[in-house]
Scaffold this active site. Structure first.
Site, short mmCIF file in Angstrom:
data_model
loop_
_atom_site.label_atom_id
_atom_site.label_comp_id
_atom_site.label_asym_id
_atom_site.label_seq_id
_atom_site.Cartn_x
_atom_site.Cartn_y
_atom_site.Cartn_z
N VAL A 84 0.86 -1.17 0.00
CA VAL A 84 0.00 0.00 0.00
C VAL A 84 0.91 1.23 0.00
O VAL A 84 1.73 1.39 0.90
CB VAL A 84 -0.93 0.01 1.23
N ASP A 88 -2.68 10.86 -2.04
CA ASP A 88 -3.14 12.16 -1.55
C ASP A 88 -4.47 12.11 -0.82
O ASP A 88 -5.00 13.14 -0.42
CB ASP A 88 -3.26 13.13 -2.74
N THR A 89 -5.02 10.91 -0.64
CA THR A 89 -6.30 10.78 0.05
C THR A 89 -6.15 9.89 1.28
O THR A 89 -5.14 9.19 1.42
CB THR A 89 -7.35 10.14 -0.89
N HIS A 91 -7.41 7.17 1.83
CA HIS A 91 -7.59 5.76 1.47
C HIS A 91 -6.47 4.89 2.04
O HIS A 91 -6.72 3.79 2.54
CB HIS A 91 -7.65 5.62 -0.06
N PHE A 116 2.28 -11.16 8.62
CA PHE A 116 2.01 -9.87 7.99
C PHE A 116 3.19 -9.46 7.12
O PHE A 116 4.26 -9.10 7.63
CB PHE A 116 1.78 -8.83 9.09
#
Length: 159
Positions: A84, A88-89, A91, A116
């Site tokens: 990941v 800019d969000t 999310h 993980f």
């Protein structure tokens, strides 16, 4: 930069079945993590029949995949691999929180360890550095952790 040096040696684990769930999102990175994990498991003596790789669309789906793989009763450990990259969000925050909480919950509730191996980075170069680049391969490290946890589980079962 230095590469990962395990705190303890990777134990010899025989007849272990390891599942690897790999997110397809950022596949140019997650495929490298998966290759590192598979290579490490093979070097540890596991055969191709003991290593099963499953693809899922993204990091959020890794928790579901791990849960289903645990339910089969066929695996001694499940490794989840994803990447990941912050944008800019918000999310990024939601995805990281979801997969982290999901894996934590599975580890608390299940007898099979879920390892993980999800990179959560600020930019693509940081991911590349951790997927076989300057900082080693976190997929390989996840495989080492899986072997250690299988050995741990077996040692506890013998008590």
């Amino acid at each position: 930069m230095s590469q990962h040096v395990p705190a303890s040696p990777v134990p010899e684990v025989k007849e272990a079945n390891i599942a690897i769930a790999v997110a397809e999102w950022n596949g140019h990175i997650t495929s490298r993590l998966a290759m590192g994990a598979v290579e490490t498991l093979r070097k540890a003596g596991l055969g191709d029949d003991e290593i099963k790789v499953f693809d899922v669309p993204g990091a959020v789906e890794l928790t579901f995949a791990a849960s289903k793989l645990i339910e089969t009763g066929a695996f001694d450990a499940v490794i989840v691999l994803g990447c990941v990259i912050k944008g800019d969000t918000p999310h990024f925050d939601y995805v990281c929180s979801s997969v982290t909480q999901g894996v934590t919950s599975l580890n608390a509730d299940c007898d099979i360890p879920v390892i993980f191996g999800v990179l959560t980075v600020l930019e693509e170069q940081q991911a590349l550095d951790r997927a076989g680049g300057a900082l080693g391969n976190k997929g390989s490290e996840a495989a080492e952790t899986a072997l250690k946890m299988v050995a741990f589980n077996r040692a506890v079962d013998e008590i």
